[in-house]
Design an enzyme around this catalytic site. Structure first.
Site, PDB file in Angstrom:
ATOM      1  N   SER A  59       0.847  -1.192   0.000  1.00 17.99           N
ATOM      2  CA  SER A  59       0.000   0.000   0.000  1.00 17.99           C
ATOM      3  C   SER A  59       0.877   1.235   0.000  1.00 17.99           C
ATOM      4  CB  SER A  59      -0.886   0.052   1.255  1.00 17.99           C
ATOM      5  OG  SER A  59      -1.896  -0.910   1.212  1.00 17.99           O
ATOM      6  N   GLU A  66      -2.469  18.835  -5.023  1.00 19.54           N
ATOM      7  CA  GLU A  66      -3.883  18.887  -5.399  1.00 19.54           C
ATOM      8  C   GLU A  66      -4.720  17.839  -4.653  1.00 19.54           C
ATOM      9  OE1 GLU A  66      -1.369  18.165  -7.426  1.00 19.54           O
ATOM     10  OE2 GLU A  66      -1.025  20.018  -8.570  1.00 19.54           O
ATOM     11  N   SER A  67      -4.219  17.210  -3.645  1.00 20.64           N
ATOM     12  CA  SER A  67      -4.894  16.268  -2.740  1.00 20.64           C
ATOM     13  C   SER A  67      -4.072  14.986  -2.580  1.00 20.64           C
ATOM     14  CB  SER A  67      -6.347  15.994  -3.089  1.00 20.64           C
ATOM     15  OG  SER A  67      -7.127  17.129  -2.721  1.00 20.64           O
ATOM     16  N   HIS A  72      -3.539   0.135  -3.240  1.00 23.75           N
ATOM     17  CA  HIS A  72      -3.549  -1.008  -2.324  1.00 23.75           C
ATOM     18  C   HIS A  72      -3.625  -2.255  -3.195  1.00 23.75           C
ATOM     19  CE1 HIS A  72      -4.429   1.771   0.999  1.00 23.75           C
ATOM     20  NE2 HIS A  72      -5.219   2.381   0.134  1.00 23.75           N
ATOM     21  N   CYS A  87      -8.484  18.108  -6.078  1.00 23.07           N
ATOM     22  CA  CYS A  87      -9.275  19.331  -6.141  1.00 23.07           C
ATOM     23  C   CYS A  87      -9.082  20.002  -7.501  1.00 23.07           C
ATOM     24  CB  CYS A  87      -8.892  20.286  -5.013  1.00 23.07           C
ATOM     25  SG  CYS A  87      -7.160  20.715  -4.978  1.00 23.07           S
TER      26      CYS A  87
END
Lengths: 118, 118
Positions: A59, A66-67, A72, A87
């Site tokens: 993971s 931008e976020s 996973h 975003c």
């Protein structure tokens, strides 16, 4: 889609199935693939955290300007998922299709489905 | 909701608005809040990455044994969002409402909306 809208909370989930267990468990392969997703979407990585599960599975979450992006993998099932929360809309109109192709090829997957929360 | 189903890809997005800018910019407050969300959902943190933006704003992604959690704040707008992506449903049936209340109280927010991708 405009090239540079600032929206909050676009979420893309790519569900990978029928993938090659060895590729899904290979950290180098997963990291290189994620870097390509970020580059193609025109996003900016800021930091990351990762974890290798025993006996298998990997993971990683990458923080973006931008976020964030995360992956996973479940090699034992031939599955994985990649989520991008952003975003800013990806810079390419073909982001979804390009990412599906990239993930399918990278992991020799039989299918990559996409779900979105826009 | 059963207490321990293993599903892949439950996504919760909590959109916070009308929050206190000072609280949204306070790393200690944000971290403590996220830890509470993780604890209440019965999830297991494995690692994290964070970034402080200049002149304001804070982002953090926490890798979980059950996937990941992230927060992004925009103190200048009084907004933030928290996303939880998990392959295991939260252990409490009232997770959504409890988290909304926690976020509203922590950030003195006027509203916390929830969107889900289940």
């Amino acid at each position: 889609m405009p090239t540079d809208p600032v929206n909050r909370n676009l979420v893309y989930v790519f569900d990978i199935s029928g993938g090659d267990p060895a590729l899904l468990d290979d950290e180098t392969t997963v990291r290189a693939c994620l870097s390509q997703v970020v580059d193609r979407a025109g996003l900016t990585p800021l930091g990351e955290t990762s974890h290798r599960f025993a006996p298998q599975g990997f993971s990683m979450a990458t923080l973006l300007a931008e976020s964030h992006l995360a992956v996973h993998t479940w090699p034992e099932d031939g599955t994985a998922y990649v989520t991008l929360t952003t975003c800013r809309a990806p810079s390419s109109d073909s982001f979804e299709e390009d990412t599906r192709s990239l993930l399918r090829e990278t992991f020799s997957a039989t299918d990559v489905a996409v779900r979105t929360l826009l």
